[in-house]
Every structure is written in C-alpha cells, then in structure tokens.
Write a protein that holds these residues in place. Structure first.
Motif, short mmCIF file in Angstrom:
data_model
loop_
_atom_site.label_atom_id
_atom_site.label_comp_id
_atom_site.label_asym_id
_atom_site.label_seq_id
_atom_site.Cartn_x
_atom_site.Cartn_y
_atom_site.Cartn_z
N LEU A 1 -22.90 -6.05 17.80
CA LEU A 1 -24.27 -6.15 18.30
C LEU A 1 -25.23 -5.25 17.52
N THR A 2 -24.70 -4.19 16.92
CA THR A 2 -25.54 -3.27 16.13
C THR A 2 -25.25 -3.48 14.64
N ILE A 3 -26.33 -3.65 13.88
CA ILE A 3 -26.21 -3.91 12.44
C ILE A 3 -27.07 -2.88 11.70
N ARG A 4 -26.53 -2.31 10.66
CA ARG A 4 -27.22 -1.27 9.93
C ARG A 4 -28.43 -1.80 9.17
N LYS A 5 -29.40 -0.97 9.05
CA LYS A 5 -30.57 -1.29 8.24
C LYS A 5 -30.15 -1.42 6.78
N PHE A 6 -30.79 -2.31 6.07
CA PHE A 6 -30.52 -2.63 4.66
C PHE A 6 -29.20 -3.41 4.46
N THR A 7 -28.63 -3.94 5.56
CA THR A 7 -27.44 -4.78 5.43
C THR A 7 -27.81 -6.07 4.69
N GLN A 8 -26.89 -6.52 3.83
CA GLN A 8 -27.08 -7.77 3.11
C GLN A 8 -26.44 -8.91 3.92
N VAL A 9 -27.23 -9.92 4.30
CA VAL A 9 -26.76 -11.06 5.08
C VAL A 9 -26.86 -12.32 4.23
N THR A 10 -25.73 -13.04 4.09
CA THR A 10 -25.71 -14.27 3.29
C THR A 10 -25.66 -15.47 4.23
N VAL A 11 -26.62 -16.37 4.04
CA VAL A 11 -26.70 -17.59 4.84
C VAL A 11 -26.46 -18.77 3.90
N GLU A 12 -25.41 -19.57 4.19
CA GLU A 12 -25.06 -20.71 3.35
C GLU A 12 -26.09 -21.83 3.48
N PRO A 13 -26.15 -22.75 2.48
CA PRO A 13 -27.15 -23.83 2.52
C PRO A 13 -26.99 -24.79 3.71
N ASP A 14 -25.79 -24.86 4.29
CA ASP A 14 -25.58 -25.81 5.38
C ASP A 14 -25.51 -25.11 6.74
N GLU A 15 -26.23 -23.99 6.89
CA GLU A 15 -26.23 -23.29 8.17
C GLU A 15 -27.54 -22.57 8.39
N THR A 16 -27.73 -22.14 9.63
CA THR A 16 -28.91 -21.38 10.03
C THR A 16 -28.44 -20.09 10.69
N ALA A 17 -29.12 -18.96 10.40
CA ALA A 17 -28.78 -17.66 11.00
C ALA A 17 -29.90 -17.24 11.93
N LEU A 18 -29.55 -16.98 13.20
CA LEU A 18 -30.56 -16.63 14.21
C LEU A 18 -30.21 -15.30 14.86
N PHE A 19 -31.25 -14.50 15.13
CA PHE A 19 -31.10 -13.27 15.92
C PHE A 19 -31.58 -13.57 17.33
N SER B 1 -23.94 -24.15 12.04
CA SER B 1 -23.82 -25.15 10.96
C SER B 1 -24.81 -26.29 11.17
N SER B 2 -25.42 -26.71 10.08
CA SER B 2 -26.37 -27.83 10.14
C SER B 2 -25.76 -29.11 9.57
N ARG B 3 -24.51 -29.06 9.13
CA ARG B 3 -23.88 -30.25 8.57
C ARG B 3 -23.35 -31.15 9.67
N GLU B 4 -22.92 -32.36 9.30
CA GLU B 4 -22.41 -33.34 10.25
C GLU B 4 -20.91 -33.12 10.46
N PHE B 5 -20.49 -33.15 11.71
CA PHE B 5 -19.08 -33.04 12.07
C PHE B 5 -18.60 -34.43 12.48
N VAL B 6 -17.60 -34.94 11.75
CA VAL B 6 -17.19 -36.34 11.90
C VAL B 6 -15.77 -36.44 12.46
N SER B 7 -15.38 -37.70 12.77
CA SER B 7 -14.03 -38.04 13.26
C SER B 7 -13.65 -37.26 14.51
N LEU B 8 -14.59 -37.13 15.42
CA LEU B 8 -14.32 -36.49 16.71
C LEU B 8 -13.93 -37.58 17.71
N PRO B 9 -12.75 -37.49 18.32
CA PRO B 9 -12.29 -38.58 19.18
C PRO B 9 -12.90 -38.54 20.58
#
Length: 375
Positions: A32-50, A96-104
């Motif tokens: 729950l606590t994240i240090r200041k100046f932390t580097q956060v990587t967000v992939e092209p197929d996802e969204t990062a929310l606080f 994730s913002s991508r499509e999830f397929v083959s769900l029965p």
C-alpha cells in the motif's frame, strides 16, 4: 525489487506486473505504501490506476513513469505525510485491456413448453465467450471492491449473466416465434446476436463487455429428445396411414411380422389369430357405416356382407363358418376367426342312415326321405 543508488541515499523501487500475473485480468500491487521516485512500468495492453478510500485518484500513462508529484500532479493527493513526503499511500491496480478468449459457459437453461407438441422439455446450452474490460475504474469500484482480485471473480460473474440472458432470451424467442424445439439448432446465429445485446446491458454497469460468442450449442436433455423424436415419428406415420387407429393396427401387424421373422414365437396359433383379427380390422376400415342396430363396426353381418347386401345366411349357405365367439362369418375351411382370432370349432354334420343325405345337427328327421335321425 529495489536498487540503492550509488552516490546518494535515495532508494528507488521498480514496479511492474510480474511475469506470473501476465494472464490476470486484474493485478493488485501487494504494497500500500510506495516510495517517491519509484519507476512504474505500464505495458501497452494494460491500465494502471491508483485507488484510495474507494475513489480513483488517477491513472498512469503507458510506458515507464517516475512517481514524483512535480511530474504527476494527482500524486499529491496520496502523499503519506507521516513519511516526510517520501511515500505515497494507495492501492495500485494493473488492469488488462486485451481480449480474453475461449472462456467456457454452459448448463441447463430451463424447462420450457415445446410450441409444436405442447410437451415440457429441458434445454441445455454450451459454448465459449470472449470478454474485455472497457472501463477499469468501474470494474474495480463495483465488482472487485475490497475482495481479492482474480480472474474467476470476473469470469464467473460474466458467465452467470450470459446464462441468465439465455434463460430469458431463448424462452422469449421460443414463445414469440413459435420455434419447434427440435429445430432450435438452426436458430443459433439469431440467438447469439440477440444474446450479445442482452448480455451487454447486464455487464455494462460493471465495466465489462462480451466481445463475442462461439461454438454455441443448444440441445435437449437425452430423454426429452428421444420423446420428441418418437412423438414426431408417430405423428408423421399417423398422417400417412390416415388416422391413429390405422397406424396402431399397422404397427401391431409389423410387430407380429418382425416377431415371426426373428423366431420369437410370432407363428403360434394365438399370435396368428390376433394377426388375422387385425387384418380383418384393416380390411374393414373405410367401409360403409353400419346402421343403428348393427352395433360396433356394423356387427358380424356388416363385416361379412359383400357389396351386394347378402347377409350371414347367404354366406353360410355358400359354405361359410360362423364364429362361436363373435358370430362373424368366416370363409370355408377357416381355422381362426378373421374378426376376433378365436379358434373355430366346426360342428359335426349328421347323415341320414337311409338315404345318406346331410342334415343339420338339430334336425330330428331327414329332409330328403323323412326317416328318423339317430342322435
């Protein structure tokens, strides 16, 4: 992981979705606590929310971001003042913002009334679906909440909405369109299109969208399918035979013939008698209706009478034999009654001892010479 800078005392932490969570629809960072100046990587197929106190504070752009309030203004709302402005306190979600397929999905729909036969039958449906999160904030705040995020939480809920829409949609379609249940497989494409619309309305408030349905199969339970097919066959044969009575007679004769051919006792006198009786019934179908006094089926006289109107007496005079059970007249030499199948007992014929003329069993004197007949 964390790295310690060389030349200063500032700790820098690098945050990204771990490899083992790449297949997760939603991943929550454990701290729950994240240090200041932390580097956060967000992939092209996802969204990062606080998220803080049930509200979305802000979203990070795709790529690598440095958590610094001077660069990202909304971070000022989650500063942990007790840390001397060196920490941010909030929940960090990767969605994730991508499509999830083959769900029965699949299971029983409901017991419905078949419009064609009026029978109550059970329907089942099986298939696959694909989903996509189109509103990450809504998904987190309405469906996830404080629960442990998992794929099952999202997919199970989506599956329930699909089945609910199927139950109401298929029943509504069958009732409105009068679709026969046995031919419902041919309506799959139409059902899929209507189902997508119904499901979207149910899942939209949760930020989830069903993008497609595939391999949808709607079928009857095995017992109900066998019952409907048997009923449809009987109805078709009844129409061909001209009526249910005629079809029943034909089916009985067919069963007797198959039994005799297989050596199952079909050739016994009793069975042959029944067959002869049924044959007589078939021969009499479609004949002229009997008068009021002739009884069911016109009585023995109507069944034995030729088109010219000759009665049982004429037939008997021509050598016919009367059945002792139903009194129907049978051809000379018949061993079983063609009407009821009863074995025919031929009465003994008396002969005059004087002239040799034949006489009826009840006669006391010879009709030819007048001599007394012995008992």
């Amino acid at each position: 992981m964390s790295l310690f800078g060389k030349g200063n005392d500032l700790n820098r932490q690098f945050i990204a979705r771990p490899d083992e969570a790449k297949g997760a629809i939603l991943y929550k960072w454990p701290d729950l606590t994240i240090r200041k100046f932390t580097q956060v990587t967000v992939e092209p197929d996802e969204t990062a929310l606080f998220i803080k106190e049930g509200k979305v504070v802000g979203a990070l752009p795709q790529g690598r971001s440095t958590l610094d309030g001077a660069l990202i203004p909304f971070l000022g709302d989650i500063v942990d003042w007790a840390s001397g402005d060196n920490m941010y306190r909030a929940e960090l979600y990767f969605v994730s913002s991508r499509e999830f397929v083959s769900l029965p999905f699949g299971g029983p729909i409901d017991n419905i009334e078949d419009p064609e036969t009026g029978l109550a039958v059970g329907l089942r449906v099986f298939g696959e679906y694909a989903l996509k999160v189109n509103d990450p904030a809504t998904l987190i705040l309405t469906l996830i909440g404080t629960r442990q995020a998992s794929n099952d939480l999202v997919t199970d809920w989506s599956r329930e909405q699909i089945m609910k829409s199927l139950r109401t949609g298929v029943v509504r379609k069958l009732t409105a369109e009068k679709w026969p249940v046995l031919g419902i497989a041919g309506r799959t494409a139409e059902i899929e299109a209507a189902l997508l619309t119904d499901v979207q309305a149910a899942l939209s408030p949760y930020g989830v969208k069903i993008t497609r349905l595939g391999n949808v199969t709607i079928s009857l339970t095995p017992d109900d399918e066998q019952t409907l097919k048997g009923l449809r066959k009987d109805s078709a044969y009844t129409r061909l035979a001209g009526g249910f009575r005629e079809y029943g007679v034909g089916a009985a004769l067919k069963g007797i013939g198959e039994g005799a051919a297989s050596g199952g006792g079909g050739g016994s006198p009793a069975v042959l008698g029944v067959g002869l009786g049924l044959g007589g019934l078939v021969a009499g179908i479609g004949g002229a209706p009997a008068g009021p006094a002739s009884g069911y089926g016109g009585g023995a006289a109507a069944r034995a009478s030729p088109a010219g109107g000759a009665g049982p007496a004429a037939a008997a005079g021509a050598g016919g034999v009367e059945c002792s059970n139903c009194h129907a007249t049978n051809p000379p030499g018949a061993k079983f009654c063609s009407s009821c199948g009863t074995a025919i007992t031929v009465p003994k014929v008396l002969h005059c001892t004087q002239c040799g003329s034949a006489a009826s069993p009840s006669a006391k004197f010879c009709a030819n010479c007048g001599s007394a007949l012995s008992a």
